[in-house]
Design an enzyme around this catalytic site. Structure first.
Site, PDB file in Angstrom:
ATOM      1  N   TRP A   1       0.819  -1.217   0.000  1.00  0.00           N
ATOM      2  CA  TRP A   1       0.000   0.000   0.000  1.00  0.00           C
ATOM      3  C   TRP A   1       0.853   1.267   0.000  1.00  0.00           C
ATOM      4  O   TRP A   1       0.325   2.362  -0.163  1.00  0.00           O
ATOM      5  CB  TRP A   1      -0.880   0.037   1.244  1.00  0.00           C
ATOM      6  N   LYS A   2       2.141   1.129   0.282  1.00  0.00           N
ATOM      7  CA  LYS A   2       3.021   2.288   0.470  1.00  0.00           C
ATOM      8  C   LYS A   2       2.408   3.189   1.565  1.00  0.00           C
ATOM      9  O   LYS A   2       1.794   2.675   2.491  1.00  0.00           O
ATOM     10  CB  LYS A   2       3.219   3.050  -0.838  1.00  0.00           C
TER      11      LYS A   2
ATOM     12  N   HIS B   1      13.081  -1.358   0.074  1.00  0.00           N
ATOM     13  CA  HIS B   1      12.302  -0.858  -1.063  1.00  0.00           C
ATOM     14  C   HIS B   1      13.015   0.376  -1.633  1.00  0.00           C
ATOM     15  O   HIS B   1      13.550   1.199  -0.885  1.00  0.00           O
ATOM     16  CB  HIS B   1      10.888  -0.495  -0.607  1.00  0.00           C
TER      17      HIS B   1
ATOM     18  N   GLY C   1       5.801   2.319 -10.344  1.00  0.00           N
ATOM     19  CA  GLY C   1       4.857   3.435 -10.430  1.00  0.00           C
ATOM     20  C   GLY C   1       4.928   4.203 -11.745  1.00  0.00           C
ATOM     21  O   GLY C   1       4.387   5.295 -11.857  1.00  0.00           O
TER      22      GLY C   1
ATOM     23  N   GLY D   1       2.126  -2.408  -6.213  1.00  0.00           N
ATOM     24  CA  GLY D   1       1.889  -1.149  -5.510  1.00  0.00           C
ATOM     25  C   GLY D   1       0.534  -0.564  -5.876  1.00  0.00           C
ATOM     26  O   GLY D   1      -0.505  -0.970  -5.349  1.00  0.00           O
TER      27      GLY D   1
HETATM   28  C1  PEP Z   1       6.038  -1.201  -5.363  1.00  0.00           C
HETATM   29  O1  PEP Z   1       5.797  -0.194  -4.720  1.00  0.00           O
HETATM   30  O2  PEP Z   1       6.672  -2.109  -4.843  1.00  0.00           O
HETATM   31  C2  PEP Z   1       5.549  -1.286  -6.740  1.00  0.00           C
HETATM   32  C3  PEP Z   1       5.881  -2.327  -7.449  1.00  0.00           C
HETATM   33  O3  PEP Z   1       4.752  -0.256  -7.189  1.00  0.00           O
HETATM   34  P1  PEP Z   1       3.883  -0.212  -8.544  1.00  0.00           P
HETATM   35  O4  PEP Z   1       3.151  -1.529  -8.644  1.00  0.00           O
HETATM   36  O5  PEP Z   1       2.970   0.939  -8.365  1.00  0.00           O
HETATM   37  O6  PEP Z   1       4.841  -0.050  -9.677  1.00  0.00           O
END
Ligand code: PEP
Length: 250
Positions: free
Chosen positions: A9-10, A94, A171, A231
């Site tokens: 979820w960050k 991360h 992202g 994410g």
């Molecule tokens: C993450 O934050 O680990 C990630 C993979 O983000 P996203 O799926 O938004 O690229």
């Protein structure tokens, strides 16, 4: 090997929304043969655990930890504290933490070692930047990160997961192609087997970077890709349920 899908979820969802997400997600029909986890902000762990009850799905995880169990470390959260929420896993290293907070490979290794001592599975994130990729340094960078991040870390299927997350794919809506991911995962597997022997072949290596319900099946069915870290596409519980179903179609 069972496939693993983890929602990250960050920095989204405090306790109120976290509880609502978990309750909504638990109404989703999910593939039985898939392991599913959700990495939530520290302040939302209690609400997430309460909404989960004893349910095994999704597995509960955190997004970061400090390496000491207590002491004068203002603002930090220890493995022993996380253990009180009966966590299954915790992300470490991360790229958003490496970039925004200066987290180093050495710190990642200390965190992973501390988590294992507390019985929590570290999910160690590695991956190259766009500039490194352009210079053709992907494998060199990832091998060096692994060597440093795994110093002192135990390696077998139950106690460790590796997440390959190319920084430029996170992202960005520009995922790494499954073929490129396969090649990097293959190099990671070789490094794990070299370091840990046979148990290294049971460590799951998951891919992260712009995975969504449309492309997830392609990654999960790619050789050497044992799952995905998601994410943005995990923020809506129903969409994430759909992604899990797409990962392992019945
Ligand atoms: C993450 O934050 O680990 C990630 C993979 O983000 P996203 O799926 O938004 O690229």
């Amino acid at each position: 090997m069972r496939k693993l899908v983890i929602a990250n979820w960050k920095m989204h969802y405090g306790p109120v929304k976290a509880g609502a997400w978990i309750r909504a997600f638990r109404r989703e029909r999910l593939p039985k043969d898939l392991d599913i986890g959700v990495a939530v902000p520290h302040v939302s762990l209690a609400a997430a655990r309460a909404s989960l009850g004893r349910a095994g799905v999704p597995l509960l995880g955190a997004q970061d930890v400090f390496w000491a169990n207590d002491g004068a470390f203002t603002g930090e959260i220890s493995p022993a504290m996380l253990k009180e929420f009966t966590l299954s896993f915790c992300l470490v290293g991360h790229s958003e933490r490496r970039i925004n907070l200066g987290e180093t490979d050495e710190m990642v290794s200390k965190k992973a070692v501390a988590l294992q001592k507390a019985g929590i599975q570290p999910v160690v994130c590695v991956g190259e930047t766009e500039a490194q990729k352009k210079k053709g340094e992907t494998l060199k960078v990832v091998r060096a990160q692994l060597a440093a991040c795994l110093a002192g870390v135990k390696g077998d299927g139950a106690s460790l997961v590796i997440a390959y997350e190319p920084v430029w794919a996170i992202g960005s809506g520009r995922p790494c192609s499954p073929l490129d991911a396969k090649n990097v995962h293959e190099a990671i597997r070789e490094a794990l087997v070299k370091k840990y022997g046979k148990p290294g072949s049971d460590i799951r290596i998951i891919y992260g970077g712009s995975v969504d319900a449309r492309n997830v099946a392609e990654y999960v069915s790619t050789t050497h890709v044992d799952g995905v870290l998601v994410g943005s596409a995990s923020l809506d519980p129903r969409a994430f349920g759909m992604l899990c179903r797409a990962a392992l179609p019945a």
